[in-house]
Design a protein around this motif. Structure first.
Motif, PDB file in Angstrom:
ATOM      1  N   PRO A   6       0.837  -1.204   0.000  1.00 51.32           N
ATOM      2  CA  PRO A   6       0.000   0.000   0.000  1.00 51.32           C
ATOM      3  C   PRO A   6       0.867   1.248   0.000  1.00 51.32           C
ATOM      4  O   PRO A   6       1.901   1.301   0.660  1.00 51.32           O
ATOM      5  N   ALA A   7       0.461   2.246  -0.764  1.00 57.15           N
ATOM      6  CA  ALA A   7       1.223   3.490  -0.835  1.00 57.15           C
ATOM      7  C   ALA A   7       0.927   4.343   0.393  1.00 57.15           C
ATOM      8  O   ALA A   7      -0.219   4.430   0.848  1.00 57.15           O
ATOM      9  N   LEU A   8       1.953   4.986   0.940  1.00 59.17           N
ATOM     10  CA  LEU A   8       1.756   5.873   2.073  1.00 59.17           C
ATOM     11  C   LEU A   8       1.025   7.136   1.643  1.00 59.17           C
ATOM     12  O   LEU A   8       1.229   7.643   0.542  1.00 59.17           O
ATOM     13  N   SER A   9       0.191   7.648   2.528  1.00 59.46           N
ATOM     14  CA  SER A   9      -0.559   8.874   2.252  1.00 59.46           C
ATOM     15  C   SER A   9       0.372  10.079   2.280  1.00 59.46           C
ATOM     16  O   SER A   9       1.501  10.022   2.777  1.00 59.46           O
ATOM     17  N   ASP A  10      -0.120  11.196   1.747  1.00 67.22           N
ATOM     18  CA  ASP A  10       0.653  12.425   1.778  1.00 67.22           C
ATOM     19  C   ASP A  10       0.955  12.835   3.220  1.00 67.22           C
ATOM     20  O   ASP A  10       2.045  13.345   3.517  1.00 67.22           O
ATOM     21  N   GLY A  11       0.002  12.606   4.121  1.00 64.72           N
ATOM     22  CA  GLY A  11       0.201  12.954   5.521  1.00 64.72           C
ATOM     23  C   GLY A  11       1.322  12.141   6.156  1.00 64.72           C
ATOM     24  O   GLY A  11       2.142  12.676   6.905  1.00 64.72           O
ATOM     25  N   ALA A  12       1.359  10.831   5.849  1.00 65.64           N
ATOM     26  CA  ALA A  12       2.404   9.969   6.391  1.00 65.64           C
ATOM     27  C   ALA A  12       3.767  10.353   5.828  1.00 65.64           C
ATOM     28  O   ALA A  12       4.763  10.386   6.554  1.00 65.64           O
ATOM     29  N   LEU A  13       3.811  10.660   4.532  1.00 68.81           N
ATOM     30  CA  LEU A  13       5.076  11.054   3.911  1.00 68.81           C
ATOM     31  C   LEU A  13       5.571  12.384   4.469  1.00 68.81           C
ATOM     32  O   LEU A  13       6.776  12.577   4.661  1.00 68.81           O
ATOM     33  N   LEU A  25      18.774  14.076   9.894  1.00 70.90           N
ATOM     34  CA  LEU A  25      19.185  12.951   9.060  1.00 70.90           C
ATOM     35  C   LEU A  25      18.995  13.271   7.577  1.00 70.90           C
ATOM     36  O   LEU A  25      18.211  14.145   7.204  1.00 70.90           O
ATOM     37  N   ASP A  26      19.703  12.550   6.742  1.00 71.53           N
ATOM     38  CA  ASP A  26      19.716  12.772   5.298  1.00 71.53           C
ATOM     39  C   ASP A  26      18.319  12.575   4.712  1.00 71.53           C
ATOM     40  O   ASP A  26      17.674  11.545   4.928  1.00 71.53           O
ATOM     41  N   ALA A  27      17.859  13.564   3.952  1.00 69.79           N
ATOM     42  CA  ALA A  27      16.549  13.473   3.307  1.00 69.79           C
ATOM     43  C   ALA A  27      16.488  12.314   2.323  1.00 69.79           C
ATOM     44  O   ALA A  27      15.399  11.803   2.014  1.00 69.79           O
ATOM     45  N   GLY A  28      17.652  11.854   1.837  1.00 68.20           N
ATOM     46  CA  GLY A  28      17.687  10.718   0.928  1.00 68.20           C
ATOM     47  C   GLY A  28      17.228   9.425   1.562  1.00 68.20           C
ATOM     48  O   GLY A  28      16.959   8.436   0.856  1.00 68.20           O
ATOM     49  N   LEU A  29      17.111   9.406   2.898  1.00 66.03           N
ATOM     50  CA  LEU A  29      16.613   8.207   3.586  1.00 66.03           C
ATOM     51  C   LEU A  29      15.118   8.001   3.374  1.00 66.03           C
ATOM     52  O   LEU A  29      14.605   6.905   3.611  1.00 66.03           O
ATOM     53  N   GLN A  30      14.417   9.036   2.936  1.00 63.86           N
ATOM     54  CA  GLN A  30      12.958   8.925   2.850  1.00 63.86           C
ATOM     55  C   GLN A  30      12.523   7.806   1.907  1.00 63.86           C
ATOM     56  O   GLN A  30      11.591   7.057   2.229  1.00 63.86           O
ATOM     57  N   ALA A  31      13.185   7.668   0.765  1.00 66.63           N
ATOM     58  CA  ALA A  31      12.762   6.658  -0.211  1.00 66.63           C
ATOM     59  C   ALA A  31      12.896   5.234   0.337  1.00 66.63           C
ATOM     60  O   ALA A  31      11.921   4.463   0.299  1.00 66.63           O
ATOM     61  N   PRO A  32      14.066   4.810   0.860  1.00 64.95           N
ATOM     62  CA  PRO A  32      14.142   3.449   1.394  1.00 64.95           C
ATOM     63  C   PRO A  32      13.281   3.242   2.631  1.00 64.95           C
ATOM     64  O   PRO A  32      12.708   2.154   2.822  1.00 64.95           O
ATOM     65  N   LEU A  33      13.144   4.267   3.468  1.00 65.05           N
ATOM     66  CA  LEU A  33      12.289   4.126   4.646  1.00 65.05           C
ATOM     67  C   LEU A  33      10.821   3.993   4.240  1.00 65.05           C
ATOM     68  O   LEU A  33      10.060   3.239   4.862  1.00 65.05           O
ATOM     69  N   ARG A  34      10.437   4.703   3.203  1.00 61.24           N
ATOM     70  CA  ARG A  34       9.066   4.569   2.694  1.00 61.24           C
ATOM     71  C   ARG A  34       8.823   3.144   2.205  1.00 61.24           C
ATOM     72  O   ARG A  34       7.784   2.542   2.521  1.00 61.24           O
ATOM     73  N   ARG A  35       9.767   2.590   1.440  1.00 61.63           N
ATOM     74  CA  ARG A  35       9.608   1.211   0.966  1.00 61.63           C
ATOM     75  C   ARG A  35       9.502   0.238   2.136  1.00 61.63           C
ATOM     76  O   ARG A  35       8.717  -0.715   2.095  1.00 61.63           O
ATOM     77  N   TYR A  36      10.293   0.488   3.159  1.00 56.40           N
ATOM     78  CA  TYR A  36      10.277  -0.379   4.330  1.00 56.40           C
ATOM     79  C   TYR A  36       8.922  -0.341   5.038  1.00 56.40           C
ATOM     80  O   TYR A  36       8.345  -1.393   5.356  1.00 56.40           O
ATOM     81  N   VAL A  37       8.388   0.847   5.273  1.00 52.34           N
ATOM     82  CA  VAL A  37       7.097   0.963   5.958  1.00 52.34           C
ATOM     83  C   VAL A  37       5.982   0.367   5.113  1.00 52.34           C
ATOM     84  O   VAL A  37       5.087  -0.326   5.630  1.00 52.34           O
ATOM     85  N   GLU A  38       6.013   0.602   3.812  1.00 53.75           N
ATOM     86  CA  GLU A  38       4.977   0.041   2.943  1.00 53.75           C
ATOM     87  C   GLU A  38       5.042  -1.484   2.941  1.00 53.75           C
ATOM     88  O   GLU A  38       3.996  -2.157   2.944  1.00 53.75           O
ATOM     89  N   LEU A  39       6.231  -2.053   2.946  1.00 54.92           N
ATOM     90  CA  LEU A  39       6.372  -3.503   3.011  1.00 54.92           C
ATOM     91  C   LEU A  39       5.862  -4.031   4.353  1.00 54.92           C
ATOM     92  O   LEU A  39       5.189  -5.069   4.416  1.00 54.92           O
ATOM     93  N   LEU A  40       6.172  -3.314   5.419  1.00 53.55           N
ATOM     94  CA  LEU A  40       5.690  -3.697   6.751  1.00 53.55           C
ATOM     95  C   LEU A  40       4.165  -3.710   6.789  1.00 53.55           C
ATOM     96  O   LEU A  40       3.549  -4.645   7.320  1.00 53.55           O
ATOM     97  N   LEU A  41       3.539  -2.692   6.213  1.00 55.96           N
ATOM     98  CA  LEU A  41       2.077  -2.628   6.184  1.00 55.96           C
ATOM     99  C   LEU A  41       1.486  -3.781   5.378  1.00 55.96           C
ATOM    100  O   LEU A  41       0.448  -4.343   5.738  1.00 55.96           O
ATOM    101  N   LEU A  42       2.150  -4.139   4.281  1.00 52.80           N
ATOM    102  CA  LEU A  42       1.670  -5.235   3.439  1.00 52.80           C
ATOM    103  C   LEU A  42       1.674  -6.558   4.191  1.00 52.80           C
ATOM    104  O   LEU A  42       0.721  -7.334   4.114  1.00 52.80           O
TER     105      LEU A  42
END
Length: 216
Positions: A6-13, A25-42
């Motif tokens: 599931p894709a994270l909402s704009d609010g979660a992002l 922390l580095d803003a570049g972490l957002q992409a891998p952390l987003r994938r991680y949370v979405e996988l966790l939700l799945l």
């Protein structure tokens, strides 16, 4: 699993982005952390990785709470005992690119998720999953850092995983109230080195990082 995460909402992002910024922390972490949370939700619905279901709550209560520890992880190796859904081991592995991490989880289903997360996030060169009890993990020369979120007291964490620490190694444990931390007994061979007040973005709760060093 074959379903799309599931894709994270704009609010979660937005919460994730602002949280990373507040933690420095580095803003570049957002992409891998987003994938991680979405996988966790799945996987969470089937594997019960966390009782927290709301994405924004997962980001503040799990993800950012773990990432607040990152500035204190000045080490090359870390073992995360009772890793469950990968907290704090996976977020710290993402935030600390030179860190070698061992994720220890006895539950087979959770260990299966951890392996999938490591594969998806391309962490396999420095993150290993051990589907076994902490007592069975080969420590070798020992790890520099021990973490755990699935246990209660500092003594309980050290009883299960303290032997995995190298001499001089440290337990890093996020805890609540300072008076409760200071009242906890510390086993022989260890000492409470420091207890730092922590401010976790989006979390309205008292948090402290307890640092316990191995003396013997």
């Amino acid at each position: 699993m074959e379903r799309e995460p599931p894709a994270l909402s704009d609010g979660a992002l937005s919460k994730l982005s602002s949280g990373l910024r507040e933690l420095g922390l580095d803003a570049g972490l957002q992409a891998p952390l987003r994938r991680y949370v979405e996988l966790l939700l799945l996987w969470n619905g089937t594997y019960n990785l966390t009782a927290i279901r709301e994405p924004e709550a997962i980001i503040s209560k799990h993800l950012l709470d773990c990432l607040a520890m990152a500035p204190f992880v000045s080490a090359s190796s870390l073992v995360d005992v009772g890793s469950g859904g990968g907290f704090p081991g996976i977020p710290l592995a993402l935030a600390c690119p030179s860190l070698r991490v061992a994720l220890v989880e006895t539950a087979g289903k959770k260990a299966r998720f951890l392996r999938e997360a490591v594969r998806t996030l391309q962490l396999g060169d420095r993150v290993a999953v051990h589907a076994m009890r902490a007592e069975q993990v080969p420590a070798g020369v020992g790890f520099e850092v021990l973490t755990a979120r699935a246990f209660g007291t500092l003594a309980e964490i050290l009883r299960v995983g303290g032997h995995l620490l190298a001499p001089g190694g440290r337990l890093l444990a996020m805890k609540g109230r300072l008076d409760e931390v200071m009242a906890e007994p510390i086993p022989e061979g260890f000492r409470l080195e420091a207890c730092h007040p922590m401010q976790v973005p989006g979390l309205d709760a008292e948090r402290h990082l307890a640092i316990v060093s191995r003396t013997g």
